[in-house]
Design a protein around this motif. Structure first.
Motif, mmCIF file in Angstrom:
data_model
loop_
_atom_site.group_PDB
_atom_site.id
_atom_site.type_symbol
_atom_site.label_atom_id
_atom_site.label_comp_id
_atom_site.label_asym_id
_atom_site.label_seq_id
_atom_site.Cartn_x
_atom_site.Cartn_y
_atom_site.Cartn_z
ATOM 1 N N VAL A 346 0.850 -1.185 0.000
ATOM 2 C CA VAL A 346 0.000 0.000 0.000
ATOM 3 C C VAL A 346 0.894 1.245 0.000
ATOM 4 C CG1 VAL A 346 -1.809 1.284 1.193
ATOM 5 C CG2 VAL A 346 -1.822 -1.229 1.220
ATOM 6 N N GLN A 347 0.868 1.972 -1.099
ATOM 7 C CA GLN A 347 1.699 3.177 -1.232
ATOM 8 C C GLN A 347 1.014 4.416 -0.643
ATOM 9 O OE1 GLN A 347 3.459 3.804 -5.160
ATOM 10 N NE2 GLN A 347 3.204 6.031 -4.951
ATOM 11 N N PHE A 348 -0.313 4.493 -0.815
ATOM 12 C CA PHE A 348 -1.046 5.659 -0.303
ATOM 13 C C PHE A 348 -2.481 5.259 0.011
ATOM 14 C CE2 PHE A 348 -3.840 9.318 -0.860
ATOM 15 C CZ PHE A 348 -3.228 10.274 -0.069
ATOM 16 N N VAL A 349 -3.001 5.788 1.114
ATOM 17 C CA VAL A 349 -4.404 5.619 1.453
ATOM 18 C C VAL A 349 -4.868 6.913 2.112
ATOM 19 C CG1 VAL A 349 -3.745 4.443 3.609
ATOM 20 C CG2 VAL A 349 -6.091 4.288 2.774
ATOM 21 N N GLY A 350 -5.852 7.588 1.471
ATOM 22 C CA GLY A 350 -6.315 8.875 1.985
ATOM 23 C C GLY A 350 -7.143 9.606 0.939
ATOM 24 N N GLN A 351 -7.120 10.944 0.980
ATOM 25 C CA GLN A 351 -7.916 11.766 0.060
ATOM 26 C C GLN A 351 -7.006 12.561 -0.875
ATOM 27 O OE1 GLN A 351 -10.519 14.198 2.488
ATOM 28 N NE2 GLN A 351 -12.050 12.562 2.626
ATOM 29 N N GLN A 352 -7.426 12.689 -2.135
ATOM 30 C CA GLN A 352 -6.709 13.488 -3.131
ATOM 31 C C GLN A 352 -7.718 14.250 -3.988
ATOM 32 O OE1 GLN A 352 -3.940 11.280 -5.542
ATOM 33 N NE2 GLN A 352 -2.529 10.857 -3.857
ATOM 34 N N ARG A 353 -7.923 15.489 -3.720
ATOM 35 C CA ARG A 353 -8.748 16.417 -4.495
ATOM 36 C C ARG A 353 -9.936 15.741 -5.191
ATOM 37 N NH1 ARG A 353 -4.082 19.309 -7.850
ATOM 38 N NH2 ARG A 353 -3.495 17.129 -8.061
ATOM 39 N N GLY A 354 -9.940 15.767 -6.539
ATOM 40 C CA GLY A 354 -11.091 15.232 -7.277
ATOM 41 C C GLY A 354 -11.255 13.723 -7.166
ATOM 42 N N TYR A 355 -10.205 13.013 -6.712
ATOM 43 C CA TYR A 355 -10.311 11.559 -6.558
ATOM 44 C C TYR A 355 -11.128 11.165 -5.318
ATOM 45 C CZ TYR A 355 -6.762 10.626 -10.148
ATOM 46 O OH TYR A 355 -6.076 10.534 -11.333
ATOM 47 N N GLY A 356 -11.282 12.081 -4.404
ATOM 48 C CA GLY A 356 -11.964 11.732 -3.160
ATOM 49 C C GLY A 356 -11.126 10.761 -2.357
ATOM 50 N N ASN A 357 -11.769 9.712 -1.792
ATOM 51 C CA ASN A 357 -11.040 8.670 -1.057
ATOM 52 C C ASN A 357 -10.336 7.775 -2.062
ATOM 53 O OD1 ASN A 357 -11.948 9.563 1.451
ATOM 54 N ND2 ASN A 357 -13.784 8.276 1.372
ATOM 55 N N VAL A 358 -9.020 7.685 -1.966
ATOM 56 C CA VAL A 358 -8.229 6.983 -2.975
ATOM 57 C C VAL A 358 -7.185 6.084 -2.323
ATOM 58 C CG1 VAL A 358 -6.539 8.861 -3.156
ATOM 59 C CG2 VAL A 358 -6.864 7.302 -5.090
ATOM 60 N N VAL A 359 -6.887 4.957 -3.012
ATOM 61 C CA VAL A 359 -5.829 4.024 -2.602
ATOM 62 C C VAL A 359 -4.910 3.821 -3.796
ATOM 63 C CG1 VAL A 359 -5.288 1.648 -1.938
ATOM 64 C CG2 VAL A 359 -7.211 2.832 -0.861
ATOM 65 N N ILE A 360 -3.583 3.859 -3.548
ATOM 66 C CA ILE A 360 -2.587 3.578 -4.589
ATOM 67 C C ILE A 360 -1.751 2.393 -4.117
ATOM 68 C CG2 ILE A 360 -0.629 4.473 -5.904
ATOM 69 C CD1 ILE A 360 -1.719 7.282 -5.495
ATOM 70 N N LEU A 361 -1.604 1.391 -4.992
ATOM 71 C CA LEU A 361 -0.832 0.182 -4.681
ATOM 72 C C LEU A 361 0.399 0.106 -5.563
ATOM 73 C CD1 LEU A 361 -3.685 -2.502 -4.422
ATOM 74 C CD2 LEU A 361 -2.716 -1.092 -2.592
ATOM 75 N N ASP A 362 1.521 -0.304 -4.959
ATOM 76 C CA ASP A 362 2.783 -0.496 -5.683
ATOM 77 C C ASP A 362 3.017 -1.997 -5.835
ATOM 78 O OD1 ASP A 362 5.297 -0.541 -6.735
ATOM 79 O OD2 ASP A 362 6.274 0.491 -5.062
#
Length: 473
Positions: A346-362
């Protein structure tokens, strides 16, 4: 008188004398055969004796029939005489408290609380039992048909409780006031290897059940082993499969679904084979040459969704301007689970502007995936390792979104790629010591399955080959 009359008279006299002699002779013989008492004239004494014997005979004839029913027949070796027993006392002693177990079966939809209430056991006692280590998980997931045993004393108080914590453990609890004493009995089990094959006539499920596979084993074939290679909606009559199953037996009964050690599936003229292999704590299914059947990525990280927006330039539904759509959108009901497309960190879990609640996986080797507009996150945190299929969040409409959907992006070295057409990296095959261990572990399993297929399908294959040869000729 004429001579003839004189002769007739002489003849009659002769026969008369002959009859007298015969009578005397017969009387002499009878006198010799019977006792003297019968050969002389009976005196008063004779008649007195005869009367006495006649009276005794009449008495015997009257009394003897009364005893005849009590005497065994001569042909019987022994007899049983009915004896009258005293009536049972109403105050007979009861069984010792806690020694009599009452076994109940869990019915569909029935809870543990309902069972304890039915037996008259207070809910406080049930909670004390559940507080003991290992009991809550086993007793709160009861399946229909599960057996539980209660031992109650004369006042209806619980003195003992018995249940199976696992296929090999039976727990017996003894309740003594506020104290609960536990005894665990190990239950012996045996492991058997079963090999089965079948040809599909109507449906895969019906053929699998007929072949002895459990619903769980059929699901492993369709959802785990061959999910990447076979579209089971296209399975046709005449397709066939084989499976090697490891079964656990206890007391002559098969318990559990049995795990599949190997399986093969023939459809569309092509055969797919998967073998189970466990190495260094990791379990997976592989091809016979050691290549994982599980692909590095799944194309669609959300089940039962509808593609609503493709990769490429488009007019933004909220901003109304033309801009690059760097992923694909899947419409789904709010709360639908979203899965990790592959093994990753899990690289990122949180909020990003227009994405709202977002998760990024590596996923390593420069591959990352992004999941946006979630209603909420799964049980994950940044830096955590997750496996393919792990639920990382749920469909929502946070950020710039007109409705509930998943926005999914696929990146290679930071460059966005079309998730629907990008060439996905193949899984890494087994190498070195892992490959050697795989060959040692799976060789007997594959041999069992191949032998079964030869027995089951040799005639069918020969018939097909013969038919083709005749057709060519």
């Amino acid at each position: 008188m004429p001579l003839t009359d004189h002769g007739r008279i002489r003849k009659q006299q002769f026969h008369g004398r002959l009859g007298v002699l015969h009578h005397r002779l017969l009387h002499r013989k009878l006198r010799q055969r019977f006792p003297a008492a019968f050969n002389t004239r009976w005196t008063r004494r004779h008649w007195l004796h005869a009367s006495l014997f006649a009276t005794l005979g009449a008495l015997v004839a009257t009394i003897v029939p009364g005893f005849s029913s009590q005497l065994p027949p001569a042909s019987q070796a022994h007899a049983t005489l009915p004896l009258s027993l005293p009536p049972l006392s109403v105050d007979a002693p009861a069984a010792q408290p806690g020694h009599q177990w009452e076994v109940v079966q869990v019915e569909r939809g029935q809870t543990l609380g309902a069972l304890f209430a039915r037996m008259g056991v207070p809910v406080e006692v049930m909670h004390r039992i559940l507080e003991r280590p290992g009991n809550r998980e086993a007793l709160t997931r009861l399946k229909p048909g599960t057996e539980l045993a209660f031992a109650l004393d004369e006042q209806g108080r619980l003195r003992g409780f018995r249940f199976d914590r696992s296929p090999t453990e039976r727990v017996e609890l003894h309740v003594d006031g506020d104290e609960i004493h536990e005894k665990v009995h190990e239950r012996a089990t045996t492991t058997r290897i079963a090999v089965t094959s079948a040809e599909i006539e109507h449906s895969l499920y019906a053929a699998g059940r007929k072949a002895g596979l459990s619903p769980a084993a059929i699901a492993v074939m369709t959802d785990e082993i061959f999910t990447y290679d076979i579209d089971f909606k296209d399975v046709q009559p005449g397709d066939r499969f084989s499976a090697v199953v490891e079964e656990t037996w206890r007391d002559g009964e098969r318990i559990g679904p049995g795990r599949i050690l190997a399986a093969s599936f023939t459809t569309g003229g092509k055969t797919y084979t998967g073998v189970r292999f466990e190495y260094e704590g990791k379990v997976g299914y592989y091809t016979p040459d050691g290549r994982p059947l599980k692909k590095s990525f799944i194309r669609m990280p959300i089940p039962y969704a509808r593609l609503t927006s493709r990769f490429g330039s488009r007019k933004h539904p909220v901003l109304g301007t033309m801009r690059m759509h760097k992923g694909v959108d899947y419409a789904a009901s709010p709360g639908t689970p979203i899965m990790a497309a592959g093994d990753a960190r899990v690289q990122f879990v949180g909020q990003q502007r227009g994405y709202g609640n977002v998760v990024i996986l590596d996923h390593g080797r420069g591959h990352t995936t992004l999941y946006a507009h979630m209603s909420r996150f799964g049980k994950i945190r940044q830096g955590q390792r997750v496996s393919q299929g792990t639920v990382i969040g749920y469909v929502g409409s946070t950020g710039l979104a007109t409705g509930p959907h998943l926005h999914y992006e696929f990146r290679v070295n930071g460059v966005h790629r079309n998730p629907l057409s990008v060439t996905l990296p193949p899984p890494e095959p087994l190498k070195g010591a892992a490959l050697a261990a795989f060959r040692r572990q799976t060789a007997p399993t594959l041999a069992h399955m191949q032998q079964m297929e030869k027995l089951m399908f040799a005639d069918a294959d020969a018939g097909k080959s013969g038919g083709k040869a005749d057709k060519r000729g």
